[in-house]
Scaffold this motif. Structure first.
Motif, PDB file in Angstrom:
ATOM      1  N   LEU A  89     -33.551   5.689  24.618  1.00 32.26           N
ATOM      2  CA  LEU A  89     -32.244   6.795  25.077  1.00 32.26           C
ATOM      3  C   LEU A  89     -32.914   8.016  24.536  1.00 32.26           C
ATOM      4  CD1 LEU A  89     -30.783   4.164  25.634  1.00 32.26           C
ATOM      5  CD2 LEU A  89     -28.569   5.473  24.659  1.00 32.26           C
ATOM      6  N   GLY A  90     -33.076   9.101  25.091  1.00 31.88           N
ATOM      7  CA  GLY A  90     -33.201  10.237  24.813  1.00 31.88           C
ATOM      8  C   GLY A  90     -32.281  11.311  24.726  1.00 31.88           C
ATOM      9  N   ALA A  91     -32.350  12.521  25.246  1.00 31.14           N
ATOM     10  CA  ALA A  91     -31.264  13.674  25.177  1.00 31.14           C
ATOM     11  C   ALA A  91     -30.212  13.314  26.083  1.00 31.14           C
ATOM     12  CB  ALA A  91     -31.897  14.912  25.598  1.00 31.14           C
ATOM     13  N   VAL A  92     -28.932  13.606  25.479  1.00 28.92           N
ATOM     14  CA  VAL A  92     -27.916  13.536  26.385  1.00 28.92           C
ATOM     15  C   VAL A  92     -27.749  14.617  27.444  1.00 28.92           C
ATOM     16  CG1 VAL A  92     -25.184  13.699  26.332  1.00 28.92           C
ATOM     17  CG2 VAL A  92     -26.201  12.629  24.484  1.00 28.92           C
ATOM     18  N   ARG A  93     -27.810  14.027  28.805  1.00 31.05           N
ATOM     19  CA  ARG A  93     -27.644  15.128  29.929  1.00 31.05           C
ATOM     20  C   ARG A  93     -26.558  15.653  30.104  1.00 31.05           C
ATOM     21  NH1 ARG A  93     -32.298  14.946  33.271  1.00 31.05           N
ATOM     22  NH2 ARG A  93     -30.945  15.624  35.098  1.00 31.05           N
ATOM     23  N   GLU A  94     -25.453  14.766  29.935  1.00 32.36           N
ATOM     24  CA  GLU A  94     -24.019  15.076  30.563  1.00 32.36           C
ATOM     25  C   GLU A  94     -22.829  14.069  29.754  1.00 32.36           C
ATOM     26  OE1 GLU A  94     -21.760  15.624  34.823  1.00 32.36           O
ATOM     27  OE2 GLU A  94     -23.400  14.336  34.720  1.00 32.36           O
ATOM     28  N   ARG A  95     -21.795  14.724  29.331  1.00 37.91           N
ATOM     29  CA  ARG A  95     -20.790  13.974  28.826  1.00 37.91           C
ATOM     30  C   ARG A  95     -19.392  14.117  29.758  1.00 37.91           C
ATOM     31  NH1 ARG A  95     -21.805  11.464  23.711  1.00 37.91           N
ATOM     32  NH2 ARG A  95     -23.160  12.478  22.661  1.00 37.91           N
ATOM     33  N   THR A  96     -18.824  13.319  30.492  1.00 34.63           N
ATOM     34  CA  THR A  96     -17.826  13.547  31.135  1.00 34.63           C
ATOM     35  C   THR A  96     -16.737  12.221  30.685  1.00 34.63           C
ATOM     36  OG1 THR A  96     -17.828  11.790  32.734  1.00 34.63           O
ATOM     37  CG2 THR A  96     -19.110  13.810  33.157  1.00 34.63           C
ATOM     38  N   PRO A  97     -15.367  12.383  30.923  1.00 36.69           N
ATOM     39  CA  PRO A  97     -14.418  11.433  30.516  1.00 36.69           C
ATOM     40  C   PRO A  97     -14.783   9.784  30.861  1.00 36.69           C
ATOM     41  CG  PRO A  97     -13.150  13.418  31.309  1.00 36.69           C
ATOM     42  CD  PRO A  97     -14.617  13.470  31.532  1.00 36.69           C
ATOM     43  N   ALA A  98     -15.436   9.944  32.121  1.00 33.21           N
ATOM     44  CA  ALA A  98     -15.869   8.436  32.153  1.00 33.21           C
ATOM     45  C   ALA A  98     -17.142   7.728  31.994  1.00 33.21           C
ATOM     46  CB  ALA A  98     -15.814   8.668  33.979  1.00 33.21           C
ATOM     47  N   TYR A  99     -18.157   8.746  31.377  1.00 34.20           N
ATOM     48  CA  TYR A  99     -19.520   8.169  31.150  1.00 34.20           C
ATOM     49  C   TYR A  99     -20.341   9.362  30.435  1.00 34.20           C
ATOM     50  CZ  TYR A  99     -20.992  10.954  35.429  1.00 34.20           C
ATOM     51  OH  TYR A  99     -21.367  11.659  36.249  1.00 34.20           O
ATOM     52  N   SER A 121     -39.976   7.264  33.436  1.00 30.09           N
ATOM     53  CA  SER A 121     -38.543   7.915  33.039  1.00 30.09           C
ATOM     54  C   SER A 121     -37.636   7.853  33.956  1.00 30.09           C
ATOM     55  CB  SER A 121     -38.921   9.567  33.120  1.00 30.09           C
ATOM     56  OG  SER A 121     -39.523   9.935  34.402  1.00 30.09           O
ATOM     57  N   GLY A 122     -36.431   8.146  33.475  1.00 26.45           N
ATOM     58  CA  GLY A 122     -35.206   7.924  34.358  1.00 26.45           C
ATOM     59  C   GLY A 122     -34.006   8.344  33.693  1.00 26.45           C
ATOM     60  N   VAL A 123     -32.911   8.245  34.378  1.00 27.91           N
ATOM     61  CA  VAL A 123     -31.756   8.672  33.934  1.00 27.91           C
ATOM     62  C   VAL A 123     -30.632   7.657  33.915  1.00 27.91           C
ATOM     63  CG1 VAL A 123     -29.858  10.213  34.074  1.00 27.91           C
ATOM     64  CG2 VAL A 123     -31.907  11.027  34.786  1.00 27.91           C
ATOM     65  N   LEU A 124     -30.109   7.402  32.514  1.00 25.98           N
ATOM     66  CA  LEU A 124     -28.832   6.391  32.463  1.00 25.98           C
ATOM     67  C   LEU A 124     -27.476   6.817  32.367  1.00 25.98           C
ATOM     68  CD1 LEU A 124     -28.851   3.109  31.783  1.00 25.98           C
ATOM     69  CD2 LEU A 124     -29.037   3.835  29.454  1.00 25.98           C
ATOM     70  N   ASN A 125     -26.715   6.281  33.301  1.00 20.47           N
ATOM     71  CA  ASN A 125     -25.252   6.427  33.092  1.00 20.47           C
ATOM     72  C   ASN A 125     -24.651   5.281  32.127  1.00 20.47           C
ATOM     73  OD1 ASN A 125     -25.842   9.009  34.204  1.00 20.47           O
ATOM     74  ND2 ASN A 125     -24.065   8.775  35.731  1.00 20.47           N
ATOM     75  N   VAL A 126     -23.839   5.702  31.202  1.00 17.06           N
ATOM     76  CA  VAL A 126     -23.138   4.450  30.507  1.00 17.06           C
ATOM     77  C   VAL A 126     -21.746   4.720  30.463  1.00 17.06           C
ATOM     78  CG1 VAL A 126     -22.903   3.115  28.328  1.00 17.06           C
ATOM     79  CG2 VAL A 126     -25.359   4.168  29.130  1.00 17.06           C
ATOM     80  N   PRO A 127     -20.818   3.886  30.893  1.00 14.36           N
ATOM     81  CA  PRO A 127     -19.300   4.088  31.009  1.00 14.36           C
ATOM     82  C   PRO A 127     -18.779   4.307  29.588  1.00 14.36           C
ATOM     83  CG  PRO A 127     -19.871   2.282  32.468  1.00 14.36           C
ATOM     84  CD  PRO A 127     -21.195   2.516  31.654  1.00 14.36           C
ATOM     85  N   THR A 128     -17.746   5.275  29.737  1.00 14.20           N
ATOM     86  CA  THR A 128     -17.153   5.322  28.299  1.00 14.20           C
ATOM     87  C   THR A 128     -16.318   4.148  27.856  1.00 14.20           C
ATOM     88  OG1 THR A 128     -16.887   7.689  28.969  1.00 14.20           O
ATOM     89  CG2 THR A 128     -15.411   7.041  27.203  1.00 14.20           C
ATOM     90  N   GLU A 161     -24.507   8.519  43.814  1.00  8.45           N
ATOM     91  CA  GLU A 161     -24.307   7.259  43.623  1.00  8.45           C
ATOM     92  C   GLU A 161     -24.367   6.724  42.074  1.00  8.45           C
ATOM     93  OE1 GLU A 161     -26.292   7.888  47.331  1.00  8.45           O
ATOM     94  OE2 GLU A 161     -26.486   8.786  45.394  1.00  8.45           O
ATOM     95  N   ARG A 162     -25.037   7.449  41.212  1.00  9.61           N
ATOM     96  CA  ARG A 162     -25.189   7.202  39.779  1.00  9.61           C
ATOM     97  C   ARG A 162     -23.754   7.511  39.116  1.00  9.61           C
ATOM     98  NH1 ARG A 162     -27.263  10.802  36.177  1.00  9.61           N
ATOM     99  NH2 ARG A 162     -28.335  11.766  37.739  1.00  9.61           N
ATOM    100  N   GLY A 163     -23.204   8.758  39.340  1.00 14.05           N
ATOM    101  CA  GLY A 163     -21.976   8.967  38.865  1.00 14.05           C
ATOM    102  C   GLY A 163     -20.760   8.188  39.307  1.00 14.05           C
ATOM    103  N   PHE A 164     -20.689   7.910  40.650  1.00 20.95           N
ATOM    104  CA  PHE A 164     -19.802   7.006  41.311  1.00 20.95           C
ATOM    105  C   PHE A 164     -19.864   5.670  40.593  1.00 20.95           C
ATOM    106  CE2 PHE A 164     -16.959   6.932  45.259  1.00 20.95           C
ATOM    107  CZ  PHE A 164     -16.786   5.659  44.907  1.00 20.95           C
ATOM    108  N   LEU A 165     -20.762   4.921  40.296  1.00 20.44           N
ATOM    109  CA  LEU A 165     -20.908   3.741  39.686  1.00 20.44           C
ATOM    110  C   LEU A 165     -20.503   3.752  38.247  1.00 20.44           C
ATOM    111  CD1 LEU A 165     -24.415   2.630  41.419  1.00 20.44           C
ATOM    112  CD2 LEU A 165     -21.979   1.365  41.780  1.00 20.44           C
ATOM    113  N   ALA A 166     -20.912   4.733  37.448  1.00 27.47           N
ATOM    114  CA  ALA A 166     -20.336   4.614  36.091  1.00 27.47           C
ATOM    115  C   ALA A 166     -18.910   4.838  36.009  1.00 27.47           C
ATOM    116  CB  ALA A 166     -21.165   5.978  35.408  1.00 27.47           C
ATOM    117  N   GLN A 167     -18.256   5.557  37.164  1.00 29.02           N
ATOM    118  CA  GLN A 167     -16.898   5.837  36.904  1.00 29.02           C
ATOM    119  C   GLN A 167     -16.172   4.387  37.361  1.00 29.02           C
ATOM    120  OE1 GLN A 167     -16.289   8.901  39.963  1.00 29.02           O
ATOM    121  NE2 GLN A 167     -16.788  10.545  38.334  1.00 29.02           N
ATOM    122  N   ARG A 168     -16.895   3.618  38.007  1.00 27.94           N
ATOM    123  CA  ARG A 168     -16.464   2.122  38.218  1.00 27.94           C
ATOM    124  C   ARG A 168     -16.822   1.194  37.211  1.00 27.94           C
ATOM    125  NH1 ARG A 168     -14.135   2.107  43.444  1.00 27.94           N
ATOM    126  NH2 ARG A 168     -13.562   4.175  44.110  1.00 27.94           N
TER     127      ARG A 168
END
Length: 370
Positions: A89-99, A121-128, A161-168
């Motif tokens: 895991l590298g830098a945090v790209r974004e924080r939302t209430p969901a992920y 390389s890639g981007v990883l969304n992890v649910p909150t 799609e990445r954001g939608f899946l993390a929200q779910r």
């Protein structure tokens, strides 16, 4: 797709990059039933034994071993020891209430030949919140569609799609593929008809399975590809059956690579230039059909063990709808548990995006229950 994954700027290489954008004997009679005898009796005296000629050995027919598959083929990758891991895991790209969204890297095998692995390389969304009790978060590996690597940036192509899946409640790992963004370059990617993208998405799943930083259920990892990534998804399922729990393909390219070549690449460059680019490696589809079938997922559909959901727009003018119908029919004939859903939308899925994503999440929830 994927799966898993050197940018040239000539018109020929740009055309080449579009490829893949957008594979009884009868049973023994057995003993006689109990109470019955297979022997017979006769009142006639036994005939005198007559000498017989010494039997001679009948030479047994030896079967020559099957030749190894073409090194550039789905069959060869299925036999290779494909490895991946080292998710960082590298830098945090974004924080939302969901992920929370992170830049990440992981390792992917070059071609199963023992050479040094590539850095992807890639981007990883992890649910909150905390991962579900038991195995951990369900996860989805994302294989994006074709974007010119010269202009591609990290995480591009499946941000919605990445954001939608993390929200779910799904961990979502977007794979950049080799030769994209901060991923390592693979100089063989074009001569290998981008099969490396499939090894990159396979490596992504393996990296999630062994990660200590993100708690993922190793038995609930799906693969979701769109456009070119839909083809990557089908290849990866055929190469490594059982690794993923399910596959999803949106607006997928054809499952026959010769068809993709004729649709995307052949119109963009003179035939003489195309032939020169492939000379010494393999011919064009009409010159070397066996090679092109070998890099196509369809002949290997019988190896797929996962359920597959295909989603396609009725007005898709990039990947013709008949391709989806033919792929679905071939999956069904091969015994794959597959479904094709149609929406009144085009290739990019605008008005139907939410409905199609809701359907996709229901499919994943049903196929990967907690």
């Amino acid at each position: 797709m994927a799966a898993l994954t050197l940018a040239t700027r000539s018109s020929l290489a740009t055309a080449a990059l579009v490829l893949l954008a957008g594979c009884t004997s009868e049973p023994d009679a057995g003993p006689a039933p109990a109470g019955e005898s297979s022997a017979t009796t006769s009142a006639e005296p036994e005939a005198a034994e007559t000498p017989t000629e010494t039997p001679t050995e009948t030479p047994t027919e030896t079967q020559s071993p099957e030749p190894p598959p073409n090194p550039i083929s789905i069959a060869a990758l299925a036999q290779a020891d494909l490895t991946g891991g080292g998710l960082r895991l590298g830098a945090v790209r974004e924080r939302t209430p969901a992920y929370t969204s992170y830049d990440v890297t992981f390792a992917s095998t070059t071609a199963g030949d023992g050479t040094a692995p590539l850095r992807i390389s890639g981007v990883l969304n992890v649910p909150t919140g905390r991962a579900p009790q038991g195995g951990g978060w369900p996860a989805v590996v994302l294989g994006h569609g074709y974007i010119d690597p010269a202009y591609y940036v990290r995480g591009q192509g499946m941000t919605r799609e990445r954001g939608f899946l993390a929200q779910r409640g799904y961990v979502a790992l977007h794979v950049d593929y080799r030769n994209h963004a901060e991923s390592s370059d693979d100089p063989r990617i074009e001569s290998a008809v981008r099969l490396g993208y499939a090894t990159d998405v396979i490596a992504a799943a393996q990296a999630l399975q062994e990660s200590r930083d993100v708690r993922v259920d190793p038995d609930r990892i799906a693969l979701f590809g769109r456009s070119m990534g839909g083809g990557v998804m089908l290849k990866a399922l055929a190469i490594d059956p059982g690794l993923f729990a399910a596959g999803v393909g949106w607006a997928s390219v054809s499952s026959l690579e010769g068809q993709n070549f004729d649709h995307f690449q052949r119109p963009d460059a003179p035939v003489a230039q195309l032939e020169a680019a492939f000379r010494g490696r393999h011919g064009l589809p009409d010159e070397d059909p066996a090679f092109w079938r070998g890099v196509s997922p369809r002949p290997s559909f019988g190896d797929i063990t996962e359920p597959v959901l295909m989603v396609h727009g009725r007005f898709d003018d990039t990947c013709p709808p008949p391709w989806a119908t033919a792929t679905q029919r071939a999956l069904t004939e091969a015994g794959v548990d597959s479904t094709l859903e149609w929406y009144d939308d085009g290739h990019a899925f605008g008005p139907a995006f939410v409905a199609a994503m809701d359907r996709t999440v229901r499919f994943l929830d049903n196929r990967m229950p907690a």
